[in-house]
Design a protein around this motif. Structure first.
Motif, PDB file in Angstrom:
ATOM      1  N   SER A 107       7.750 -19.756  -2.541  1.00 24.30           N
ATOM      2  CA  SER A 107       8.786 -19.167  -1.689  1.00 24.30           C
ATOM      3  C   SER A 107       8.345 -17.879  -1.005  1.00 24.30           C
ATOM      4  O   SER A 107       7.664 -17.044  -1.595  1.00 24.30           O
ATOM      5  N   GLU A 108       8.747 -17.752   0.255  1.00 20.84           N
ATOM      6  CA  GLU A 108       8.643 -16.515   1.036  1.00 20.84           C
ATOM      7  C   GLU A 108       7.244 -15.907   1.043  1.00 20.84           C
ATOM      8  O   GLU A 108       7.050 -14.734   0.734  1.00 20.84           O
ATOM      9  N   ALA A 110      11.816 -18.914   5.891  1.00 23.50           N
ATOM     10  CA  ALA A 110      12.686 -18.561   4.761  1.00 23.50           C
ATOM     11  C   ALA A 110      14.026 -18.066   5.291  1.00 23.50           C
ATOM     12  O   ALA A 110      14.470 -16.949   5.004  1.00 23.50           O
ATOM     13  N   PRO A 137      14.244 -26.241  -1.421  1.00 30.56           N
ATOM     14  CA  PRO A 137      14.189 -26.488  -2.875  1.00 30.56           C
ATOM     15  C   PRO A 137      14.511 -27.943  -3.224  1.00 30.56           C
ATOM     16  O   PRO A 137      13.959 -28.497  -4.176  1.00 30.56           O
ATOM     17  N   THR A 165       8.074 -21.878   1.855  1.00 30.19           N
ATOM     18  CA  THR A 165       8.890 -21.164   2.837  1.00 30.19           C
ATOM     19  C   THR A 165       8.139 -19.903   3.237  1.00 30.19           C
ATOM     20  O   THR A 165       7.443 -19.288   2.426  1.00 30.19           O
ATOM     21  N   GLN A 169       7.932 -25.249  -5.587  1.00 25.27           N
ATOM     22  CA  GLN A 169       8.002 -24.611  -4.270  1.00 25.27           C
ATOM     23  C   GLN A 169       7.388 -23.219  -4.344  1.00 25.27           C
ATOM     24  O   GLN A 169       7.537 -22.508  -5.336  1.00 25.27           O
ATOM     25  N   LYS A 203      16.081 -21.968   3.049  1.00 26.17           N
ATOM     26  CA  LYS A 203      16.339 -21.721   1.627  1.00 26.17           C
ATOM     27  C   LYS A 203      17.324 -22.735   1.057  1.00 26.17           C
ATOM     28  O   LYS A 203      17.386 -22.929  -0.159  1.00 26.17           O
TER      29      LYS A 203
END
Length: 309
Positions: free
Chosen positions: A112-113, A91, A100, A146, A110, A96
């Protein structure tokens, strides 16, 4: 289940965060491949092949990917994604930027993190500036993820895996690289540093960051800052630590003149040891600090600098 990890690098150095992302990747899939795309980056591919857990490295050495432009990078990832159940990257600013787009092109959501892998389809990720942890379960056959690298353990080393050269389709030329302005420093990069010293609004101005630079040089530390310090123009944006900056987890984090806003804490609270120096004894930073010093930083930092010799 096979996982594809997109390597984070600058064509010269393989980011240490890749080893931590590998930890997440191996928990998702039994077999992990790494994609290295860039210009003159065969040495990066060789280094990546030695990360424990990787079974094959895909190398796309092409000037098109030198600057990791989101449009061309995403097209390449989608092109090679066919046989993979999960696609991961760190990430970072680069991750980033293009991930996406990968998710949109594949028409899947997605995730994320992530900070933990429960199983191959269930993950944990922070929300509300890290004050709550959300458990996410996906039903998609293919996953785009990510990884918040500091939350995972770094993978070790192994004998080199196979490196396979791949070709890309023609670049669509949807974007053009113009220029970039980066802060040049001999200090470690924030996300890879073992020691970080950060300044906040309490530094009063950019000139006073020289005080922190002296300590940073003696400790071999990276230099960071709070969003308040960045917004005030004290230091460049790439110094920023926090929810809207860089997420770090060094061995030692020294917060100087930082009150401890939620968004800053979200970016550094996983540090192994946190030291806070602030003249306000009610500052929230002391709630997460392992060691706190209520003092005038303009006396404490010169004293620390002198003590370090």
């Amino acid at each position: 289940m096979t996982t594809l990890l997109i390597a984070e690098h600058d064509n010269k150095i393989l980011n240490e965060a890749n080893k931590k992302a590998m930890d997440a990747a191996t928990k998702i899939g039994e077999e992990v491949h790494i994609l290295v795309a860039g210009k003159d980056c065969s040495a990066i591919a060789e280094e990546a092949s030695k990360i424990a857990g990787v079974s094959k490295v895909l190398l796309c050495d092409n000037p098109t990917y030198e600057k990791h432009m989101a449009e061309s990078y995403a097209d390449l990832v989608v092109e090679v994604s066919g046989d993979y159940n999960a696609i991961l990257t760190t990430a970072s600013t680069t991750g980033k930027n293009f991930m996406p787009r990968v998710a949109a092109l594949l028409d899947i959501p997605q995730i994320s993190e992530i900070i933990n892998v429960i199983d191959s389809s269930t993950f944990e990720r922070p929300i509300y500036a890290g004050n709550a942890i959300q458990t996410v379960k996906t039903i998609s056959d293919k996953k785009v993820i990510t990884v918040r690298a500091p939350s995972f353990q770094a993978a070790g080393d192994q004998d080199p895996a196979t490196v396979e050269n791949i070709q890309n389709s023609e670049d669509k030329n949807l974007s053009e690289y113009i220029s970039e302005e980066l802060t040049k420093s001999d200090r470690p990069e924030l996300t890879a540093a073992k020691i970080i010293i950060s300044g906040g609004r309490g530094m009063q101005n950019g000139e006073n960051f020289v005080l922190l630079e002296g300590v940073a040089d003696k400790l071999g530390a990276a230099l960071g800052a709070s969003r308040a310090a960045v917004d005030a123009g004290f230091v460049p944006n790439d110094y920023q630590v926090g929810q809207t900056g860089k997420v770090v987890a060094p061995e030692l984090y020294i917060a100087v003149g930082i009150s401890g806003a939620i968004q800053h804490l979200a970016g550094m609270k996983d540090s192994k040891v946190i030291v806070a120096i602030n003249k306000d004894e009610e500052a929230p930073i002391f709630q997460v600090a392992d060691y706190g010093l209520v003092a005038d930083l303009f006396k404490a930092i010169p004293d620390l600098n002198a003590a370090l010799g």
